[in-house]
Design a protein around this motif. Sequence first.
Motif, PDB file in Angstrom:
ATOM      1  N   ALA A 185      42.596  48.974  33.534  1.00  0.00           N
ATOM      2  CA  ALA A 185      42.210  50.382  33.657  1.00  0.00           C
ATOM      3  C   ALA A 185      40.704  50.504  33.875  1.00  0.00           C
ATOM      4  O   ALA A 185      40.248  51.249  34.755  1.00  0.00           O
ATOM      5  N   MET A 186      39.917  49.778  33.087  1.00  0.00           N
ATOM      6  CA  MET A 186      38.459  49.824  33.244  1.00  0.00           C
ATOM      7  C   MET A 186      38.033  49.298  34.609  1.00  0.00           C
ATOM      8  O   MET A 186      37.177  49.885  35.279  1.00  0.00           O
ATOM      9  N   ALA A 187      38.629  48.182  35.048  1.00  0.00           N
ATOM     10  CA  ALA A 187      38.286  47.624  36.358  1.00  0.00           C
ATOM     11  C   ALA A 187      38.640  48.607  37.470  1.00  0.00           C
ATOM     12  O   ALA A 187      37.867  48.798  38.416  1.00  0.00           O
ATOM     13  N   LEU A 198      36.363  37.362  27.593  1.00  0.00           N
ATOM     14  CA  LEU A 198      36.313  36.438  28.727  1.00  0.00           C
ATOM     15  C   LEU A 198      37.434  36.726  29.711  1.00  0.00           C
ATOM     16  O   LEU A 198      37.217  36.733  30.937  1.00  0.00           O
ATOM     17  N   ALA A 199      38.619  37.011  29.199  1.00  0.00           N
ATOM     18  CA  ALA A 199      39.767  37.299  30.063  1.00  0.00           C
ATOM     19  C   ALA A 199      39.531  38.556  30.890  1.00  0.00           C
ATOM     20  O   ALA A 199      39.891  38.614  32.069  1.00  0.00           O
ATOM     21  N   GLY A 200      38.933  39.570  30.279  1.00  0.00           N
ATOM     22  CA  GLY A 200      38.653  40.804  31.000  1.00  0.00           C
ATOM     23  C   GLY A 200      37.706  40.580  32.160  1.00  0.00           C
ATOM     24  O   GLY A 200      37.885  41.151  33.244  1.00  0.00           O
ATOM     25  N   ALA A 241      35.991  43.581  31.437  1.00  0.00           N
ATOM     26  CA  ALA A 241      36.406  44.108  32.741  1.00  0.00           C
ATOM     27  C   ALA A 241      35.272  44.883  33.408  1.00  0.00           C
ATOM     28  O   ALA A 241      35.091  44.805  34.630  1.00  0.00           O
ATOM     29  N   TRP A 242      34.515  45.621  32.616  1.00  0.00           N
ATOM     30  CA  TRP A 242      33.361  46.360  33.160  1.00  0.00           C
ATOM     31  C   TRP A 242      32.356  45.375  33.764  1.00  0.00           C
ATOM     32  O   TRP A 242      31.880  45.568  34.897  1.00  0.00           O
ATOM     33  N   ALA A 243      32.053  44.315  33.034  1.00  0.00           N
ATOM     34  CA  ALA A 243      31.091  43.317  33.525  1.00  0.00           C
ATOM     35  C   ALA A 243      31.637  42.590  34.750  1.00  0.00           C
ATOM     36  O   ALA A 243      30.912  42.364  35.732  1.00  0.00           O
ATOM     37  N   GLY A 244      32.916  42.220  34.710  1.00  0.00           N
ATOM     38  CA  GLY A 244      33.512  41.487  35.817  1.00  0.00           C
ATOM     39  C   GLY A 244      33.597  42.295  37.091  1.00  0.00           C
ATOM     40  O   GLY A 244      33.299  41.800  38.183  1.00  0.00           O
ATOM     41  N   VAL A 271      37.219  37.669  33.844  1.00  0.00           N
ATOM     42  CA  VAL A 271      37.925  36.889  34.870  1.00  0.00           C
ATOM     43  C   VAL A 271      38.970  37.742  35.579  1.00  0.00           C
ATOM     44  O   VAL A 271      39.095  37.714  36.804  1.00  0.00           O
ATOM     45  N   ASP A 272      39.716  38.531  34.812  1.00  0.00           N
ATOM     46  CA  ASP A 272      40.798  39.339  35.363  1.00  0.00           C
ATOM     47  C   ASP A 272      40.288  40.375  36.357  1.00  0.00           C
ATOM     48  O   ASP A 272      40.928  40.650  37.369  1.00  0.00           O
ATOM     49  N   ALA A 273      39.124  40.963  36.064  1.00  0.00           N
ATOM     50  CA  ALA A 273      38.574  41.994  36.939  1.00  0.00           C
ATOM     51  C   ALA A 273      38.182  41.438  38.297  1.00  0.00           C
ATOM     52  O   ALA A 273      38.166  42.160  39.299  1.00  0.00           O
ATOM     53  N   ILE A 274      37.897  40.148  38.344  1.00  0.00           N
ATOM     54  CA  ILE A 274      37.445  39.526  39.587  1.00  0.00           C
ATOM     55  C   ILE A 274      38.599  38.872  40.340  1.00  0.00           C
ATOM     56  O   ILE A 274      38.789  39.106  41.540  1.00  0.00           O
ATOM     57  N   ALA A 275      39.363  38.054  39.639  1.00  0.00           N
ATOM     58  CA  ALA A 275      40.360  37.243  40.335  1.00  0.00           C
ATOM     59  C   ALA A 275      41.753  37.311  39.741  1.00  0.00           C
ATOM     60  O   ALA A 275      42.685  36.728  40.298  1.00  0.00           O
ATOM     61  N   GLY A 276      41.934  38.002  38.630  1.00  0.00           N
ATOM     62  CA  GLY A 276      43.228  37.988  37.965  1.00  0.00           C
ATOM     63  C   GLY A 276      43.385  36.731  37.124  1.00  0.00           C
ATOM     64  O   GLY A 276      42.505  35.864  37.098  1.00  0.00           O
ATOM     65  N   GLY A 277      44.488  36.622  36.421  1.00  0.00           N
ATOM     66  CA  GLY A 277      44.746  35.416  35.636  1.00  0.00           C
ATOM     67  C   GLY A 277      44.182  35.437  34.236  1.00  0.00           C
ATOM     68  O   GLY A 277      44.122  34.392  33.580  1.00  0.00           O
ATOM     69  N   GLY A 278      43.778  36.605  33.736  1.00  0.00           N
ATOM     70  CA  GLY A 278      43.240  36.672  32.386  1.00  0.00           C
ATOM     71  C   GLY A 278      44.245  36.280  31.327  1.00  0.00           C
ATOM     72  O   GLY A 278      43.875  35.802  30.249  1.00  0.00           O
ATOM     73  N   GLY A 279      45.523  36.451  31.620  1.00  0.00           N
ATOM     74  CA  GLY A 279      46.566  36.048  30.684  1.00  0.00           C
ATOM     75  C   GLY A 279      46.562  34.559  30.402  1.00  0.00           C
ATOM     76  O   GLY A 279      47.061  34.109  29.365  1.00  0.00           O
ATOM     77  N   LEU A 280      45.989  33.784  31.317  1.00  0.00           N
ATOM     78  CA  LEU A 280      45.851  32.342  31.123  1.00  0.00           C
ATOM     79  C   LEU A 280      45.005  32.052  29.887  1.00  0.00           C
ATOM     80  O   LEU A 280      45.149  31.014  29.254  1.00  0.00           O
ATOM     81  N   ILE A 281      44.130  32.996  29.538  1.00  0.00           N
ATOM     82  CA  ILE A 281      43.251  32.854  28.380  1.00  0.00           C
ATOM     83  C   ILE A 281      43.846  33.534  27.147  1.00  0.00           C
ATOM     84  O   ILE A 281      43.886  32.949  26.064  1.00  0.00           O
ATOM     85  N   THR A 282      44.325  34.768  27.314  1.00  0.00           N
ATOM     86  CA  THR A 282      44.733  35.552  26.150  1.00  0.00           C
ATOM     87  C   THR A 282      46.091  35.158  25.563  1.00  0.00           C
ATOM     88  O   THR A 282      46.259  35.187  24.345  1.00  0.00           O
TER      89      THR A 282
END
Length: 266
Positions: free
Chosen positions: A61-63, A19-21, A218-221, A23-34
């Motif tokens: 990296a993937m994004a 889920l974080a990947g 990240a790929w999906a995002g 969100v992170d790929a789109i808007a950042g802030g994945g650390g809020l989850i992980t």
Amino acid sequence: MTELLTTDLLVFLACAALLAGFVDAIAGGGGLITIPALLSTGIPPAAALATNKLQGSFGTAMATITFWRAGQIELKAMTFTVACVFAGSATGTMVVRMTGTGFMTAVIPVLLVAIAVYFLLSPRVGDVEAKARMTLPAFSLTIGFAVGFYDGFFGPGTGSFFALGCVALLGMNMRRATANTKLLNFTSNVVSLGVFALGGQIVWKAGLIMAVAQVVGAWAGSHAALRFGTKLVRPLLVVVCLGMTIRLVAQPDHPLYLLVRDLFAA
């Protein structure tokens, strides 16, 4: 430490990273989850931050690769910016080992709210390019270095700060800003990861399992961001900024939390 991580906990961390990947790929802030997920498993705070950098680096990296393949990242033009971000992140990481993060902790929620309001209300933020207010070299030496320093020093909201700078100062549209932000965020992540690795603070088993899930998310995002553009990026960026603000301020030892508590107590 790794013996405490049961199969159920590892699956939980992988789901959080997925889920974080996204969100992170789109808007950042994945650390809020992980980061809360890692802490909830009993991993110490320093190790949680280090492990988060490991899995987060794979996601960014993937994004970055996905946006680059889609022709959205200007690698040649951003080379100097990347160098400035690298220098800033390295400096910030070294400084944080000698000082505290109290000031940053107090100020960042205010800045995140300001970013959310900007993206929510500014009529210029869209899929249309605007006039740049700053040259790319000047942006690199100031914003690039400063945000890189911030990511090495503290971290939350780095992607949002890069995106705001690209939109407001370089005149990029949201899609282009999001793409180039991933490149810059990946740079600052890798520098911090290197420092943490040298310090031996990474929980490798959890980090690598989460990294696989991060790559998928990240790929999906990043594909979702490319397909839907501003319709998805802009509202999610606002939500992430406000979410990070709530998460930071809700800490019992946060200065703003203490201020509000004292006001109501009076």
